[in-house]
Design a protein around this motif. Structure first.
Motif, PDB file in Angstrom:
ATOM      1  N   ALA A 196       0.827  -1.209   0.000  1.00 53.22           N
ATOM      2  CA  ALA A 196       0.000   0.000   0.000  1.00 53.22           C
ATOM      3  C   ALA A 196       0.858   1.256   0.000  1.00 53.22           C
ATOM      4  O   ALA A 196       0.618   2.193  -0.776  1.00 53.22           O
ATOM      5  CB  ALA A 196      -0.949  -0.006   1.191  1.00 53.22           C
ATOM      6  N   LEU A 197       1.876   1.285   0.878  1.00 53.51           N
ATOM      7  CA  LEU A 197       2.706   2.471   1.051  1.00 53.51           C
ATOM      8  C   LEU A 197       4.161   2.052   1.217  1.00 53.51           C
ATOM      9  O   LEU A 197       4.466   1.135   1.991  1.00 53.51           O
ATOM     10  CB  LEU A 197       2.251   3.267   2.277  1.00 53.51           C
ATOM     11  CG  LEU A 197       0.826   3.836   2.206  1.00 53.51           C
ATOM     12  CD1 LEU A 197       0.288   4.096   3.604  1.00 53.51           C
ATOM     13  CD2 LEU A 197       0.805   5.105   1.377  1.00 53.51           C
ATOM     14  N   THR A 198       5.034   2.716   0.498  1.00 52.25           N
ATOM     15  CA  THR A 198       6.463   2.421   0.586  1.00 52.25           C
ATOM     16  C   THR A 198       7.223   3.737   0.700  1.00 52.25           C
ATOM     17  O   THR A 198       7.030   4.645  -0.114  1.00 52.25           O
ATOM     18  CB  THR A 198       6.953   1.659  -0.661  1.00 52.25           C
ATOM     19  OG1 THR A 198       6.147   0.494  -0.851  1.00 52.25           O
ATOM     20  CG2 THR A 198       8.412   1.254  -0.506  1.00 52.25           C
ATOM     21  N   ILE A 199       8.069   3.833   1.724  1.00 55.55           N
ATOM     22  CA  ILE A 199       8.873   5.039   1.923  1.00 55.55           C
ATOM     23  C   ILE A 199      10.319   4.727   1.553  1.00 55.55           C
ATOM     24  O   ILE A 199      10.915   3.793   2.098  1.00 55.55           O
ATOM     25  CB  ILE A 199       8.796   5.544   3.373  1.00 55.55           C
ATOM     26  CG1 ILE A 199       7.343   5.870   3.753  1.00 55.55           C
ATOM     27  CG2 ILE A 199       9.672   6.773   3.563  1.00 55.55           C
ATOM     28  CD1 ILE A 199       7.173   6.246   5.209  1.00 55.55           C
ATOM     29  N   THR A 200      10.859   5.485   0.614  1.00 57.70           N
ATOM     30  CA  THR A 200      12.259   5.359   0.241  1.00 57.70           C
ATOM     31  C   THR A 200      12.972   6.665   0.593  1.00 57.70           C
ATOM     32  O   THR A 200      12.371   7.579   1.171  1.00 57.70           O
ATOM     33  CB  THR A 200      12.416   5.068  -1.260  1.00 57.70           C
ATOM     34  OG1 THR A 200      11.972   6.214  -2.014  1.00 57.70           O
ATOM     35  CG2 THR A 200      11.601   3.853  -1.672  1.00 57.70           C
ATOM     36  N   LEU A 245       7.637   8.882  -1.255  1.00 54.41           N
ATOM     37  CA  LEU A 245       6.569   8.082  -0.674  1.00 54.41           C
ATOM     38  C   LEU A 245       5.790   7.518  -1.846  1.00 54.41           C
ATOM     39  O   LEU A 245       5.224   8.284  -2.640  1.00 54.41           O
ATOM     40  CB  LEU A 245       5.655   8.932   0.215  1.00 54.41           C
ATOM     41  CG  LEU A 245       4.305   8.287   0.596  1.00 54.41           C
ATOM     42  CD1 LEU A 245       4.520   7.042   1.453  1.00 54.41           C
ATOM     43  CD2 LEU A 245       3.405   9.299   1.315  1.00 54.41           C
ATOM     44  N   THR A 246       5.780   6.196  -1.977  1.00 56.92           N
ATOM     45  CA  THR A 246       5.059   5.565  -3.076  1.00 56.92           C
ATOM     46  C   THR A 246       3.722   5.057  -2.563  1.00 56.92           C
ATOM     47  O   THR A 246       3.666   4.275  -1.605  1.00 56.92           O
ATOM     48  CB  THR A 246       5.871   4.403  -3.675  1.00 56.92           C
ATOM     49  OG1 THR A 246       7.073   4.928  -4.253  1.00 56.92           O
ATOM     50  CG2 THR A 246       5.075   3.696  -4.766  1.00 56.92           C
ATOM     51  N   VAL A 247       2.654   5.519  -3.194  1.00 60.55           N
ATOM     52  CA  VAL A 247       1.296   5.126  -2.833  1.00 60.55           C
ATOM     53  C   VAL A 247       0.762   4.227  -3.935  1.00 60.55           C
ATOM     54  O   VAL A 247       0.608   4.663  -5.085  1.00 60.55           O
ATOM     55  CB  VAL A 247       0.382   6.361  -2.673  1.00 60.55           C
ATOM     56  CG1 VAL A 247      -1.005   5.926  -2.210  1.00 60.55           C
ATOM     57  CG2 VAL A 247       0.991   7.361  -1.697  1.00 60.55           C
ATOM     58  N   ALA A 248       0.505   2.982  -3.622  1.00 62.92           N
ATOM     59  CA  ALA A 248      -0.061   2.078  -4.620  1.00 62.92           C
ATOM     60  C   ALA A 248      -1.457   2.534  -4.997  1.00 62.92           C
ATOM     61  O   ALA A 248      -2.196   3.077  -4.164  1.00 62.92           O
ATOM     62  CB  ALA A 248      -0.102   0.651  -4.081  1.00 62.92           C
ATOM     63  N   ASP A 250       3.966   8.454  -6.986  1.00 63.58           N
ATOM     64  CA  ASP A 250       5.188   8.732  -6.241  1.00 63.58           C
ATOM     65  C   ASP A 250       5.189  10.192  -5.805  1.00 63.58           C
ATOM     66  O   ASP A 250       5.088  11.103  -6.642  1.00 63.58           O
ATOM     67  CB  ASP A 250       6.427   8.454  -7.093  1.00 63.58           C
ATOM     68  CG  ASP A 250       6.587   6.970  -7.400  1.00 63.58           C
ATOM     69  OD1 ASP A 250       6.490   6.169  -6.462  1.00 63.58           O
ATOM     70  OD2 ASP A 250       6.788   6.616  -8.577  1.00 63.58           O
ATOM     71  N   ILE A 251       5.309  10.403  -4.499  1.00 68.50           N
ATOM     72  CA  ILE A 251       5.316  11.748  -3.922  1.00 68.50           C
ATOM     73  C   ILE A 251       6.729  12.041  -3.421  1.00 68.50           C
ATOM     74  O   ILE A 251       7.264  11.294  -2.594  1.00 68.50           O
ATOM     75  CB  ILE A 251       4.309  11.843  -2.772  1.00 68.50           C
ATOM     76  CG1 ILE A 251       2.884  11.642  -3.301  1.00 68.50           C
ATOM     77  CG2 ILE A 251       4.438  13.178  -2.050  1.00 68.50           C
ATOM     78  CD1 ILE A 251       1.833  11.550  -2.212  1.00 68.50           C
TER      79      ILE A 251
END
Length: 275
Positions: free
Chosen positions: A55-59, A63-66, A168-169
Motif C-alpha cells: 500500500a505504502l512504501t517510503i524510500t 513516498l510511493t502510494v499504490a 510517487d510523492i
C-alpha cells in the motif's frame, strides 16, 4: 448493487497475468463506485487485489502510494516529524466525508481515475507534486504528474486498457510548510473548493486549486505575492470556463470562494493578516 451482466472475473497475480483488454472490461480495486450504480456495458472484471501491491512504501526520495492503497491505510500512515506537510494527508482523507466502510474499501487510485473535480486524493497528490506511473495497455510505462493526469470533469490521460500502478510523492514536497482550506455548499456536502498551499525553504509559494475547477490548477510564485498579485494571477490563469458547475456550487460562488481561500492560505503561510 449486483452487476448482473458480468460473466467473468479475472484474478491476475503479476503484470504478465493481466488479460488482454477488451470492450466490456473494467478494473476492480475498491469498487465503491463500480458497484454503486448499474454497469450494463460491462461483462468482465479484472480484480487487482491479488497483485498484492504494498500500500505504502517510503524510500529515501519518495513516498510511493499504490493505486490499490485504501483511504484508511493512507490516513493511518505514521509520518516522520520532519514531514511538515503531513497534515494534508488526514485533511484530504477527511474531505471525503465518507463512512468507515468507504474508507476501508475506496482506493487512492480509484479516486484519481474517477477524476471528479472534488476528488480529494487528486487534491492531495497534485499538491504534493505526485507523479503517476501508468502501465500502458500496449506495454511499457508512462509517468505523468498528477497535475497533468486529470484533464477535466471525469476525464484523464488514461486510454482503454491503461492501468494506474502508483503515485510517487517526493519527500521534499512532504517537508514543505503547508496550508489547507476546503468549503462545501452544505455542512456535509461535496467539496466545492479545496485549496492547498505550500512554502519552500527558498520562499517559493505554490497554490493548488481543486474542486472549484474542472481540473487541478497549480500556481507558483518564486517571490511571495501580495494580495493583489495573488488575485491577479488566479484571475489570469483560472478563466471562467475552468470553474465547475453542478448542484454543489455555481461558478460565480466557486470563484469567489477560490479567491477568498487563496488569500487565507497566503496569509497563513506568509504570516500576514487576512480579512
Amino acid at each position: 448493487m449486483d452487476l448482473n451482466t458480468i460473466t467473468a472475473v479475472a484474478h491476475p497475480q503479476t503484470r504478465c497475468d493481466l488479460p488482454v483488454w477488451t470492450s466490456g472490461d473494467a478494473w476492480l480495486a475498491g469498487g465503491t463506485w463500480l458497484f454503486s450504480e448499474p454497469q450494463a456495458h460491462l461483462t468482465r472484471l479484472i480484480d487487482l487485489t491479488d497483485l498484492k501491491w504494498p500500500a505504502l512504501t517510503i524510500t529515501e526520495n519518495h513516498l510511493t502510494v499504490a493505486a490499490t492503497c485504501t483511504i484508511s491505510q493512507l490516513d493511518a500512515l505514521a509520518c516522520p516529524t520532519d514531514w511538515l506537510a503531513a497534515p494534508l494527508i488526514s485533511q484530504c482523507c477527511r474531505a471525503f466525508l465518507a463512512s468507515f466502510k468507504i474508507w476501508k474499501t475506496a482506493t487512492v487510485g480509484g479516486n484519481l481515475c474517477m477524476s471528479l473535480p472534488a476528488g480529494p486524493m487528486i487534491s492531495l497528490t497534485s499538491a504534493l507534486d505526485g507523479v503517476c506511473t501508468i502501465w500502458k495497455a500496449t506495454g511499457g510505462e508512462q509517468k505523468i504528474p498528477v497535475i497533468d493526469f486529470v484533464t477535466g470533469n471525469q476525464r484523464n490521460r488514461l486510454t482503454p486498457g491503461d492501468l494506474l500502478r502508483q503515485i510517487d510523492i517526493p519527500i521534499a514536497a512532504l517537508k514543505r510548510r503547508s496550508a489547507f482550506r476546503q468549503i462545501s455548499l452544505a455542512p456535509v456536502g461535496r467539496s466545492a473548493a479545496l485549496l492547498t498551499g505550500s512554502l519552500d525553504a527558498d520562499s517559493t509559494l505554490t497554490l493548488t486549486v481543486t474542486a472549484s475547477t474542472v481540473r487541478p490548477i497549480q500556481l507558483s510564485f518564486p517571490k511571495p505575492p501580495d494580495a493583489t498579485a495573488l488575485r491577479a494571477a488566479i484571475e489570469q490563469q483560472i478563466t471562467e470556463e475552468l470553474y465547475h458547475t453542478d448542484i454543489h456550487g455555481k461558478p460565480l460562488w466557486r470563484r469567489h470562494m477560490t479567491l477568498r481561500l487563496a488569500e487565507e492560505i497566503r496569509g497563513e503561510l506568509l504570516d500576514t493578516a487576512w480579512p
